[in-house]
Write a protein that holds these residues in place. Structure first.
Motif, mmCIF file in Angstrom:
data_model
loop_
_atom_site.group_PDB
_atom_site.id
_atom_site.type_symbol
_atom_site.label_atom_id
_atom_site.label_comp_id
_atom_site.label_asym_id
_atom_site.label_seq_id
_atom_site.Cartn_x
_atom_site.Cartn_y
_atom_site.Cartn_z
ATOM 1 N N GLN A 1 0.824 -1.195 0.000
ATOM 2 C CA GLN A 1 0.000 0.000 0.000
ATOM 3 C C GLN A 1 0.869 1.260 0.000
ATOM 4 N N PHE A 2 0.222 2.398 -0.256
ATOM 5 C CA PHE A 2 0.960 3.664 -0.309
ATOM 6 C C PHE A 2 0.143 4.766 0.345
ATOM 7 N N PRO B 1 2.220 10.327 -4.538
ATOM 8 C CA PRO B 1 2.109 8.987 -3.955
ATOM 9 C C PRO B 1 3.482 8.464 -3.543
ATOM 10 N N LEU B 2 3.575 7.920 -2.333
ATOM 11 C CA LEU B 2 4.825 7.321 -1.859
ATOM 12 C C LEU B 2 4.511 5.976 -1.208
ATOM 13 N N SER B 3 5.276 4.949 -1.599
ATOM 14 C CA SER B 3 5.099 3.626 -1.003
ATOM 15 C C SER B 3 5.486 3.646 0.466
ATOM 16 N N ILE B 4 4.812 2.804 1.232
ATOM 17 C CA ILE B 4 5.116 2.714 2.661
ATOM 18 C C ILE B 4 6.306 1.793 2.877
ATOM 19 N N LEU B 5 7.304 2.305 3.572
ATOM 20 C CA LEU B 5 8.498 1.536 3.896
ATOM 21 C C LEU B 5 8.295 0.691 5.149
ATOM 22 N N ARG B 6 7.754 1.311 6.176
ATOM 23 C CA ARG B 6 7.464 0.612 7.429
ATOM 24 C C ARG B 6 6.291 1.309 8.094
ATOM 25 N N LEU C 1 1.956 17.415 7.715
ATOM 26 C CA LEU C 1 1.678 17.118 6.321
ATOM 27 C C LEU C 1 0.311 16.452 6.233
ATOM 28 N N SER C 2 -0.474 16.844 5.254
ATOM 29 C CA SER C 2 -1.745 16.183 5.014
ATOM 30 C C SER C 2 -1.479 14.885 4.260
ATOM 31 N N VAL C 3 -1.926 13.775 4.837
ATOM 32 C CA VAL C 3 -1.629 12.450 4.279
ATOM 33 C C VAL C 3 -2.917 11.653 4.150
ATOM 34 N N ILE C 4 -3.126 11.057 2.981
ATOM 35 C CA ILE C 4 -4.232 10.137 2.749
ATOM 36 C C ILE C 4 -3.672 8.729 2.675
ATOM 37 N N GLY C 5 -4.303 7.783 3.379
ATOM 38 C CA GLY C 5 -3.825 6.415 3.293
ATOM 39 C C GLY C 5 -4.445 5.524 4.358
ATOM 40 N N PRO C 6 -4.063 4.284 4.437
ATOM 41 C CA PRO C 6 -3.286 3.605 3.398
ATOM 42 C C PRO C 6 -4.170 3.291 2.196
ATOM 43 N N VAL D 1 -6.336 2.160 -6.649
ATOM 44 C CA VAL D 1 -7.243 1.435 -5.760
ATOM 45 C C VAL D 1 -7.508 -0.009 -6.174
ATOM 46 N N ASP D 2 -7.432 -0.312 -7.477
ATOM 47 C CA ASP D 2 -7.552 -1.708 -7.905
ATOM 48 C C ASP D 2 -6.225 -2.433 -7.678
ATOM 49 N N GLY D 3 -5.143 -1.685 -7.690
ATOM 50 C CA GLY D 3 -3.799 -2.159 -7.365
ATOM 51 C C GLY D 3 -3.376 -1.446 -6.094
ATOM 52 N N PRO D 4 -2.099 -1.125 -5.924
ATOM 53 C CA PRO D 4 -1.063 -1.231 -6.954
ATOM 54 C C PRO D 4 -0.532 -2.643 -7.174
#
Length: 298
Positions: free
Chosen positions: A46-47, A61-66, A97-102, A279-282
């Protein structure tokens, strides 16, 4: 504060406090955010979609590392390559920072194939590290293979976890994975000491070629990286008769499925279809993304 977005319980919008934004080798940065709602829900693959600064309305968009539910923190690894990520490098601890996720569909591995070859290239490394961390201590046995053509964002060290079938000279490893007891190996065409000389997918191919039929029947591939690397990873999977899941990288606008600006063609049982990477992926099955490679392999 956190607010719901999309389906209830699926995606959050958080005003995340920036805990650290540290420069690393190779032009990488490690961003650590206090985002407890996202941290509690995040899964590998997820990102997040974040606003890099008030002067830049479009998110990145940034992938989650941990992600740590216990600490309420999310870590992101990024490179300063465009206006958004360059702006992100100027943000400091204590800011928000405004962040939407996961966001997105995570990896969904086959429990009948406990050997997981996790392949990460460039900024595709974060999901693979996240996946390896989540798999440790389970019935899965991950092998982390990472490739980079710039300096790795961590200082490699010689592995103490020996791997039968791995070229003897390939000993450079990710220290954090070593501490977890997860074997890892590194690849690069830049002549870095202890690294496989070539693409990370070539290293995966060479290693898989040493496995017998019984071992291959227990093996699957997970991969993230630039499109040419993902195609190469799918080709490796097809050549060895393995299932593979690919975490795609794609430019995005809304990031939550509304604009359809990140669609990719897929082969489905019902015929060709278009899917939204956000949303169907990534994460998609490699066979659906590159059906021609699997058809050619038989």
């Amino acid at each position: 504060m956190a607010a719901e977005a999309g389906e209830p319980g699926s995606i959050l919008v958080e005003e995340a406090r920036l805990l650290a934004n540290d420069a690393l080798p190779g032009g990488h940065y490690l961003l650590r955010l206090a985002a407890p709602g996202i941290a509690a829900r995040a899964e590998p693959g997820q990102f997040v979609h974040l606003r890099c600064g008030p002067e830049l309305p479009l998110r990145r968009p940034l992938s989650i590392l941990r992600a740590s539910a216990r600490d309420g923190a999310v870590e992101l690894l990024y490179k300063a390559v465009g206006a958004g990520t360059r702006l992100l490098t100027t943000r400091h601890a204590g800011e928000t920072l405004s962040v939407i996720g996961p966001i997105g569909q995570p990896f969904d591995l086959d429990a009948a194939r406990p050997r997981v070859i996790a392949i990460g290239g460039g900024v595709g490394m974060p999901p693979m590290l996240f996946l390896a961390e989540r798999l440790r201590g389970t019935a899965f046995r991950p092998l982390l293979l990472l490739g980079s053509e710039v300096a790795f964002p961590f200082q490699p060290r010689p592995s103490t976890l020996m791997l039968e079938g791995m070229p003897a000279a390939v000993i450079a490893a990710l220290p954090l994975a070593e501490d977890w007891g997860v074997p890892s190996r590194l690849a690069s065409g830049q002549g870095f000491p202890g690294c496989f000389e070539g693409h990370v997918t070539q290293l995966a191919d060479a290693y898989l070629a040493t496995l017998d039929a019984a071992a291959l029947s227990q093996t699957q591939i997970a991969a993230c990286g630039p499109t040419p690397m993902l195609r190469a990873a799918a080709a490796v999977a097809a050549r060895h008769g393995l299932p593979a899941q690919l975490c795609l990288e794609e430019h995005m606008a809304c990031g939550v499925g509304g604009c359809a600006g990140c669609v990719v063609p897929l082969a489905t049982p019902a015929g060709p279809a278009m899917a939204r990477v956000c949303v169907d992926g990534p994460v998609f099955e490699a066979r659906a993304v590159y059906p021609e490679l699997f058809a050619a392999a038989g």
